[in-house]
Design an enzyme around this catalytic site. Structure first.
Site, PDB file in Angstrom:
ATOM      1  N   LEU A  30      -4.268  10.480  -2.475  1.00 17.67           N
ATOM      2  CA  LEU A  30      -5.286  10.088  -1.505  1.00 17.67           C
ATOM      3  C   LEU A  30      -6.694  10.084  -2.086  1.00 17.67           C
ATOM      4  O   LEU A  30      -7.018  10.878  -2.966  1.00 17.67           O
ATOM      5  CB  LEU A  30      -5.220  11.032  -0.304  1.00 17.67           C
ATOM      6  N   HIS A  34      -8.446   6.328   2.021  1.00 16.74           N
ATOM      7  CA  HIS A  34      -7.441   6.842   2.960  1.00 16.74           C
ATOM      8  C   HIS A  34      -8.087   7.782   3.981  1.00 16.74           C
ATOM      9  O   HIS A  34      -7.787   7.741   5.174  1.00 16.74           O
ATOM     10  CB  HIS A  34      -6.373   7.646   2.220  1.00 16.74           C
ATOM     11  N   GLY A 144      -6.236  -0.542   5.809  1.00 15.17           N
ATOM     12  CA  GLY A 144      -7.479  -0.851   5.119  1.00 15.17           C
ATOM     13  C   GLY A 144      -7.619  -2.342   4.822  1.00 15.17           C
ATOM     14  O   GLY A 144      -6.640  -2.998   4.452  1.00 15.17           O
ATOM     15  N   GLN A 145      -8.830  -2.837   4.955  1.00 17.31           N
ATOM     16  CA  GLN A 145      -9.127  -4.223   4.585  1.00 17.31           C
ATOM     17  C   GLN A 145      -8.875  -4.449   3.090  1.00 17.31           C
ATOM     18  O   GLN A 145      -8.621  -5.576   2.665  1.00 17.31           O
ATOM     19  CB  GLN A 145     -10.588  -4.544   4.943  1.00 17.31           C
ATOM     20  N   LYS A 146      -8.909  -3.371   2.303  1.00 20.36           N
ATOM     21  CA  LYS A 146      -8.626  -3.465   0.861  1.00 20.36           C
ATOM     22  C   LYS A 146      -7.359  -4.286   0.593  1.00 20.36           C
ATOM     23  O   LYS A 146      -7.306  -5.091  -0.324  1.00 20.36           O
ATOM     24  CB  LYS A 146      -8.487  -2.048   0.296  1.00 20.36           C
ATOM     25  N   ASP A 147      -6.315  -4.032   1.402  1.00 17.56           N
ATOM     26  CA  ASP A 147      -5.059  -4.775   1.259  1.00 17.56           C
ATOM     27  C   ASP A 147      -5.007  -5.816   2.378  1.00 17.56           C
ATOM     28  O   ASP A 147      -4.259  -5.678   3.353  1.00 17.56           O
ATOM     29  CB  ASP A 147      -3.874  -3.811   1.309  1.00 17.56           C
ATOM     30  N   GLN A 150      -1.715  -7.492   3.419  1.00 15.52           N
ATOM     31  CA  GLN A 150      -0.847  -6.509   4.080  1.00 15.52           C
ATOM     32  C   GLN A 150      -1.236  -6.367   5.550  1.00 15.52           C
ATOM     33  O   GLN A 150      -0.367  -6.338   6.428  1.00 15.52           O
ATOM     34  CB  GLN A 150      -0.962  -5.161   3.370  1.00 15.52           C
ATOM     35  N   SER A 182      -8.913   2.828  -5.098  1.00 13.19           N
ATOM     36  CA  SER A 182      -7.473   2.580  -5.132  1.00 13.19           C
ATOM     37  C   SER A 182      -6.821   3.702  -5.920  1.00 13.19           C
ATOM     38  O   SER A 182      -7.388   4.180  -6.910  1.00 13.19           O
ATOM     39  CB  SER A 182      -7.201   1.239  -5.817  1.00 13.19           C
ATOM     40  N   SER A 183      -5.644   4.106  -5.484  1.00 14.11           N
ATOM     41  CA  SER A 183      -4.913   5.129  -6.245  1.00 14.11           C
ATOM     42  C   SER A 183      -4.655   4.631  -7.661  1.00 14.11           C
ATOM     43  O   SER A 183      -4.574   5.413  -8.600  1.00 14.11           O
ATOM     44  CB  SER A 183      -3.589   5.453  -5.554  1.00 14.11           C
TER      45      SER A 183
HETATM   46  P1  AMP Z   1      -1.780   2.951  -0.058  1.00 14.76           P
HETATM   47  O1  AMP Z   1      -1.663   4.431  -0.174  1.00 14.76           O
HETATM   48  O2  AMP Z   1      -2.362   2.289  -1.251  1.00 14.76           O
HETATM   49  O3  AMP Z   1      -0.505   2.313   0.436  1.00 14.76           O
HETATM   50  O4  AMP Z   1      -2.841   2.692   1.092  1.00 14.76           O
HETATM   51  C1  AMP Z   1      -2.673   3.238   2.384  1.00 14.76           C
HETATM   52  C2  AMP Z   1      -3.681   2.610   3.325  1.00 14.76           C
HETATM   53  O5  AMP Z   1      -4.991   2.898   2.863  1.00 14.76           O
HETATM   54  C3  AMP Z   1      -3.552   1.077   3.382  1.00 14.76           C
HETATM   55  O6  AMP Z   1      -3.767   0.650   4.719  1.00 14.76           O
HETATM   56  C4  AMP Z   1      -4.672   0.633   2.487  1.00 14.76           C
HETATM   57  O7  AMP Z   1      -5.167  -0.653   2.792  1.00 14.76           O
HETATM   58  C5  AMP Z   1      -5.718   1.700   2.771  1.00 14.76           C
HETATM   59  N1  AMP Z   1      -6.696   1.748   1.671  1.00 14.76           N
HETATM   60  C6  AMP Z   1      -6.430   1.872   0.350  1.00 14.76           C
HETATM   61  N2  AMP Z   1      -7.576   1.820  -0.368  1.00 14.76           N
HETATM   62  C7  AMP Z   1      -8.579   1.664   0.532  1.00 14.76           C
HETATM   63  C8  AMP Z   1      -9.996   1.523   0.425  1.00 14.76           C
HETATM   64  N3  AMP Z   1     -10.616   1.538  -0.748  1.00 14.76           N
HETATM   65  N4  AMP Z   1     -10.710   1.365   1.560  1.00 14.76           N
HETATM   66  C9  AMP Z   1     -10.087   1.322   2.771  1.00 14.76           C
HETATM   67  N5  AMP Z   1      -8.757   1.446   2.943  1.00 14.76           N
HETATM   68  C10 AMP Z   1      -8.003   1.612   1.840  1.00 14.76           C
END
Ligand code: AMP
Length: 281
Positions: A30, A34, A144-147, A150, A182-183
């Site tokens: 995280l 997140h 997140g708008q990042k993806d 998705q 991003s992770s």
């Molecule tokens: P993940 O753990 O990468 O699957 O991400 C989990 C959620 O966190 C997803 O809805 C992502 O779009 C969101 N997320 C990841 N990175 C960001 C970010 N930099 N800003 C906002 N939301 C994020």
């Protein structure tokens, strides 16, 4: 914060929750992106459930499933501090018990962008998110708008299947130099990390041009391409200016409707994605 693993423990814990439930599905490792979703859910809902599950079915055979960063004890501390009430950290068998046979395929919006280069990725995402929604029964789910793609896919699935929840999409959280958190940023070496903000710079220039009146999508794509070309470590997978809901590439942006500008770029060996919404004006 309660931490549960099995489907039955989750069901038991869920039954004790009353009022509205905000849900934040994640793959762990995280970061502030997140945690912003968790805090937003906490503001808007009576209780917040978070899941951490590195879902094997959304990774391609040559992708990073086995090396994806995992640190549950650290994640537990961060979530407790952010105000989460319940963490579901299932095993693969909890999500996909013997005889699991269902696969959810959202058509059309998954044919392009990430879906075009990652076959099966969004079927993996849609299926696991449907399982998580069924088990958690959230009032609102936070993405997140990042993806960006998705979020479009999940909204489509929720609308098509009449799933009884609201999808909330939250703005991308960035590092001070503009790199979207991003992770996977943990994979970047020092030189790659220094090069990575070029994605945000390219999107920013594209957006500035749109705001100044450019609606020719090829011109907008060209602005981002030129900015990316200044970075020797960057190799462009795609630069897209597409309809914000259908994700079809545009030739002209209708300023009344806006667009989604997105890109995927390899920086060294690491593939990064980012996007900006070209807001209707
Ligand atoms: P993940 O753990 O990468 O699957 O991400 C989990 C959620 O966190 C997803 O809805 C992502 O779009 C969101 N997320 C990841 N990175 C960001 C970010 N930099 N800003 C906002 N939301 C994020």
């Amino acid at each position: 914060m309660d931490v549960v693993t099995t489907r039955s423990d989750l069901a038991e814990a869920r039954d004790t929750v009353t009022g509205t439930v905000g849900f934040v599905p994640t793959m762990g490792a995280l970061h502030e992106g997140h945690l912003t979703l968790v805090r937003r859910a906490k503001q808007e809902c009576d209780a917040v459930v978070v899941s951490i599950f590195v879902n094997p079915t959304q990774f391609g055979p040559n992708e990073d499933f086995s090396i994806y960063p995992r640190d549950l004890p650290r994640d537990v501390d961060l979530l407790a501090a952010a105000g989460a009430d319940l963490l579901w950290a299932p095993t693969i068998n909890d999500i996909y018990p013997r005889n699991f046979s269902t696969r959810i395929v959202v058509d059309k919006v998954t044919d392009v962008l990430e879906g075009a280069v990652r076959p099966g990725h969004f079927a993996g995402v849609a299926t696991v998110v449907a399982v998580l929604f069924g088990a958690v029964r959230p009032t609102r789910a936070y993405f997140g708008q990042k993806d960006a793609q998705q979020s479009v896919v999940i909204k489509r699935m929720v609308a098509d299947l009449c799933l009884p929840l609201e999808v909330v999409v939250c703005p991308t959280v960035r590092e001070p130099d503009g790199l979207a958190m991003s992770s996977r940023n943990a994979y970047l070496n020092r030189g790659e990390r220094a090069a990575a903000p070029v994605l945000n710079r390219a999107l920013h220039l594209l957006e500035q041009s749109y705001l100044a009146g450019t609606v020719d999508a090829d011109v907008l794509r060209g602005i981002a391409q030129s900015a990316l070309a200044t970075e020797p470590l960057a190799r462009v997978d795609y630069v897209s200016v597409a309809d914000p809901d259908l994700l079809a590439e545009l030739s002209t942006v209708d300023p009344g409707r806006g667009a989604l500008a997105s890109l995927a770029v390899r920086v060294g060996k690491i593939r990064l994605i980012d996007n900006v919404i070209l807001a209707p004006r």
